[in-house]
Design a protein around this motif. Structure first.
Motif, PDB file in Angstrom:
ATOM      1  N   ARG A  52       2.157   1.686  -3.612  1.00  0.00           N
ATOM      2  CA  ARG A  52       0.992   1.878  -4.449  1.00  0.00           C
ATOM      3  C   ARG A  52       0.485   3.502  -4.265  1.00  0.00           C
ATOM      4  N   SER A 108       5.714  -1.850 -10.020  1.00  0.00           N
ATOM      5  CA  SER A 108       4.271  -2.586 -10.373  1.00  0.00           C
ATOM      6  C   SER A 108       4.387  -3.995 -10.520  1.00  0.00           C
ATOM      7  N   GLY A 129       4.686  -5.623  -7.141  1.00  0.00           N
ATOM      8  CA  GLY A 129       3.403  -5.776  -6.524  1.00  0.00           C
ATOM      9  C   GLY A 129       2.505  -7.008  -7.243  1.00  0.00           C
ATOM     10  N   GLN A 152       3.375   5.808  -5.696  1.00  0.00           N
ATOM     11  CA  GLN A 152       3.212   5.579  -7.305  1.00  0.00           C
ATOM     12  C   GLN A 152       2.120   6.396  -8.097  1.00  0.00           C
ATOM     13  N   ARG A 153       1.038   6.616  -7.149  1.00  0.00           N
ATOM     14  CA  ARG A 153       0.035   7.531  -7.478  1.00  0.00           C
ATOM     15  C   ARG A 153      -0.014   8.976  -7.078  1.00  0.00           C
ATOM     16  N   TRP A 179       0.889  -1.293   0.035  1.00  0.00           N
ATOM     17  CA  TRP A 179      -0.094   0.172  -0.148  1.00  0.00           C
ATOM     18  C   TRP A 179       0.940   1.273  -0.027  1.00  0.00           C
TER      19      TRP A 179
END
Length: 192
Positions: free
Chosen positions: A58, A153, A156, A61-62, A55
């Motif tokens: 992620r 990515s 993950g 990354q966002r 998390w």
């Protein structure tokens, strides 16, 4: 530079637990070492701990990772590692008497649950260090669609694949029973 280093160290953590769970699945299917209930609880703790890391990555990354979410996800990771250390230490204590052969085979002289305890302690130490460095080290992801972003990515996705395989495997192992036998000898779904 430190935020990028932290980002990749957290990715390395995901790779490490993906490999550990993957190797345990390999030992299960190829080596015939079926996991006991405490082994499964340790796998679940590894998954819970690593979900905190996933998390964090992620959200980085966002571009929406905040200090609050970072600390919450580190807390989740630490909780998972703490629970895993409790489960692993319980299994170690079950096999601590002289002459007890332990459960399953040994790797470099230690049983898998002993190694699991070591990894949980490393994760607890790592999350503590990340918390201490937090003001200067909020993870920073590589640029969108860069090679580093794609690699992260894939890491993950590999972890999520291992989690899915583990979920299917537990159905094979337990069948439709609620309780896994203490010393499983076969896959309950197939009537063993």
């Amino acid at each position: 530079m430190l935020p990028r280093l932290v980002f990749w160290c957290i990715n390395l953590w995901i790779v490490a637990y993906t490999a550990v769970i993957g190797i345990s699945l390999l030992l299960q299917f190829v080596g015939g070492e079926l996991p006991c209930p405490l082994c499964m609880l340790q796998r679940y703790a590894m998954i819970l701990s690593t979900l905190g890391a996933v998390w964090i990555i992620r959200q980085a990354q966002r571009g929406v990772l905040t200090w609050d979410r970072y600390v919450q996800d580190l807390g989740l990771a630490t909780l998972g590692a703490f629970l895993g250390a409790v489960f692993a230490s319980r299994q170690i204590m079950l096999h601590i008497l002289p002459g007890d052969q332990g459960y399953g085979g040994a790797v470099l002289g230690l049983h898998l649950y002993s190694w699991a305890f070591v990894t949980f302690c490393v994760v607890i130490l790592f999350t503590a260090l990340l918390g201490i460095m937090a003001p200067a080290a909020l993870p920073e992801a590589p640029d969108k669609n860069s090679m580093g972003d794609r690699l992260s990515s894939v890491i993950g996705l590999a972890f999520l694949a291992i989690v899915a395989i583990n979920a299917v495997m537990i159905v094979f192992l337990e069948g439709f029973n609620w309780v896994l036998p203490d010393n499983p000898t076969g896959y309950a779904l197939f009537g063993h």
